[in-house]
Design an enzyme around this catalytic site. Structure first.
Site, PDB file in Angstrom:
ATOM      1  N   ASN A  52      29.498   1.772 -26.309  1.00 25.46           N
ATOM      2  CA  ASN A  52      28.374   1.538 -25.398  1.00 25.46           C
ATOM      3  C   ASN A  52      27.106   1.813 -26.175  1.00 25.46           C
ATOM      4  O   ASN A  52      26.667   2.961 -26.306  1.00 25.46           O
ATOM      5  CB  ASN A  52      28.484   2.447 -24.173  1.00 25.46           C
ATOM      6  CG  ASN A  52      29.697   2.126 -23.332  1.00 25.46           C
ATOM      7  OD1 ASN A  52      29.715   1.133 -22.602  1.00 25.46           O
ATOM      8  ND2 ASN A  52      30.748   2.942 -23.466  1.00 25.46           N
ATOM      9  N   GLU A  53      26.535   0.749 -26.703  1.00 28.02           N
ATOM     10  CA  GLU A  53      25.365   0.888 -27.565  1.00 28.02           C
ATOM     11  C   GLU A  53      24.113   1.155 -26.736  1.00 28.02           C
ATOM     12  O   GLU A  53      24.149   1.095 -25.498  1.00 28.02           O
ATOM     13  CB  GLU A  53      25.168  -0.416 -28.372  1.00 28.02           C
ATOM     14  CG  GLU A  53      26.379  -0.841 -29.197  1.00 28.02           C
ATOM     15  CD  GLU A  53      26.565  -0.027 -30.479  1.00 28.02           C
ATOM     16  OE1 GLU A  53      26.087   1.115 -30.575  1.00 28.02           O
ATOM     17  OE2 GLU A  53      27.216  -0.548 -31.402  1.00 28.02           O
ATOM     18  N   SER A  54      23.003   1.437 -27.413  1.00 25.60           N
ATOM     19  CA  SER A  54      21.727   1.624 -26.732  1.00 25.60           C
ATOM     20  C   SER A  54      21.499   0.452 -25.789  1.00 25.60           C
ATOM     21  O   SER A  54      21.738  -0.702 -26.157  1.00 25.60           O
ATOM     22  CB  SER A  54      20.584   1.687 -27.745  1.00 25.60           C
ATOM     23  OG  SER A  54      20.838   2.696 -28.678  1.00 25.60           O
ATOM     24  N   SER A 102      23.093   0.238 -22.882  1.00 23.22           N
ATOM     25  CA  SER A 102      24.221   0.179 -21.934  1.00 23.22           C
ATOM     26  C   SER A 102      23.863   0.930 -20.661  1.00 23.22           C
ATOM     27  O   SER A 102      23.298   2.021 -20.712  1.00 23.22           O
ATOM     28  CB  SER A 102      25.468   0.828 -22.547  1.00 23.22           C
ATOM     29  OG  SER A 102      25.893   0.110 -23.675  1.00 23.22           O
ATOM     30  N   THR A 118      25.551   0.415 -36.062  1.00 24.86           N
ATOM     31  CA  THR A 118      26.986   0.690 -35.919  1.00 24.86           C
ATOM     32  C   THR A 118      27.781  -0.087 -36.965  1.00 24.86           C
ATOM     33  O   THR A 118      28.714   0.437 -37.578  1.00 24.86           O
ATOM     34  CB  THR A 118      27.463   0.288 -34.504  1.00 24.86           C
ATOM     35  OG1 THR A 118      26.705   1.027 -33.545  1.00 24.86           O
ATOM     36  CG2 THR A 118      28.937   0.560 -34.309  1.00 24.86           C
TER      37      THR A 118
END
Ligand code: F6R
Length: 360
Positions: A163-165, A167, A182
């Protein structure tokens, strides 16, 4: 367990429980112990134990300790049902970089978990099949009553799972695009950025937040900035780990380096009454000069007072005296012979006799 005691966190600064261990080995053992205790409680209740598991470098010590507990202390995983957080997409399970392979090699092949109780997002699906699959993955977790204990690492951008920035807090299990940061972090494993996957399947934030217990682990100085942001910063979708501030049973388990930017570690005098040792005075004065962008000798009484160092000033002030003392200490560390000059009189340079740690 040790980790349960992480409740006395500094409320003025830390918005989620943190516990700092001497090193990642000790920390991993404590987390393994909590997992083992939970597995046994569930065994005694004849219940399955639902574990949410992570991959990456962070949990390696944890899995090694769990394997040891199985082999040497008879901990059984027969009642464990595991759900891994994520898998790259596309990814073949036997590929060198697959999380299936990672989990087998580091944990599953060495304990007695039942193969049918292992769940890892499937990287071999067609794109069309993914959303149904993700729904089923969540339904399976729900049918078991939810995750009892979720293990997390944290990405340099604050991601949990993948869940990246950006999300959302209610995000579901889904196919996501990986952040550049990532992919760069993973590129070493894949032999270059070009060969690093651009997408992955990840458990959503919602299911992570629904876990009854969450332990986020982080090691090393490289994680210290994002740990501070996650623990002390505002809750924001830019730093998904900050959502854990809103979880009622989450703990950040850190080694010293990862904790080093937390206010209570970095500037403890802002948090509680401290004993002003020479080392602490030096750290505080240097920090003050850097923060105010002033030479040490220009620091004023007001600078000390306005930056939470008035008790130091009361003890050892005025500022002029403290400034001179620290200035001289620093001056005495300057040398053309950083390793020490053979046969020279170093008595004015206490550094040489007892070298302090240095950052270059
Ligand atoms: C892995 C995962 C990721 C990692 C994170 C930290 O399953 O979900 O969120 O926990 O990227 O990775 P490491 O531990 O390698 O620093």
């Amino acid at each position: 367990s040790n980790i349960d005691k992480a409740t006395g966190f500094e409320k003025r600064f830390e918005n989620v429980g943190t516990i700092v261990f001497e090193n990642s080995t000790e920390a991993s053992k404590a987390v393994a112990q909590e997992i083992a205790d939970l597995i046994k409680v569930k065994q005694s209740q004849k219940q399955p134990c639902i574990l949410g598991l992570a991959t990456g470098s962070t949990p390696k010590g944890l899995y090694a300790e769990l394997v040891r507990l199985h082999k040497e202390e008879g901990l059984s995983f027969k009642n464990v049902v595991s759900f891994n957080l994520d898998e790259y997409y596309p990814m073949e399970p036997d590929s060198i970089n697959s999380y299936v392979r990672f989990m087998k090699e580091l944990l599953f092949d060495h304990v007695d978990i039942l193969p049918e109780n292992i769940n890892i997002p499937d990287g071999t699906l067609t794109k069309e099949a993914i959303s149904d699959y993700c729904r089923q993955y969540e339904a399976k977790i729900e049918a078991l009553g939810g995750i009892d204990l979720q293990i997390l690492g944290i990405g340099g951008n604050g991601h949990i799972g993948f869940n990246e920035s950006g999300s959302l807090k209610n995000s579901k299990t889904r196919l996501v695009a990986l952040d550049h940061i990532t992919r760069v972090a993973a590129s070493g494993d894949f032999g270059g950025l070009q060969k690093t996957p651009r997408t992955a399947i990840t458990l959503g934030v919602k299911k992570i937040m629904e876990a009854k217990r969450v332990i986020l682990m982080a090691w090393g100085e490289g994680k210290s900035s994002i740990i501070k942001a996650s623990v002390e910063g505002t809750v924001t979708n830019q730093v998904p780990a900050s959502y854990l501030q809103e979880h009622n049973n989450a703990t950040f388990v850190l080694d010293q380096a990862a904790s080093s930017k937390l206010t209570r570690i970095n500037t403890p005098w802002l948090v509680e009454k401290v004993t002003w040792t020479d080392k602490l005075i030096r750290k505080a004065v240097l920090g003050l000069a850097l923060k105010l962008k002033k030479p040490i000798l220009m620091l004023t009484d007001a600078d000390y007072i306005e930056n939470g160092m008035s008790d130091l000033l009361a003890d050892s002030g005025p500022a002029y005296d403290i400034n001179i003392k620290i200035f001289n200490k620093l001056q005495n560390t300057i040398t053309g012979w950083p390793g020490g000059k053979p046969n020279a009189d170093d008595s004015k340079r206490p550094e040489r006799a007892e070298p302090a740690k240095k950052r270059v």
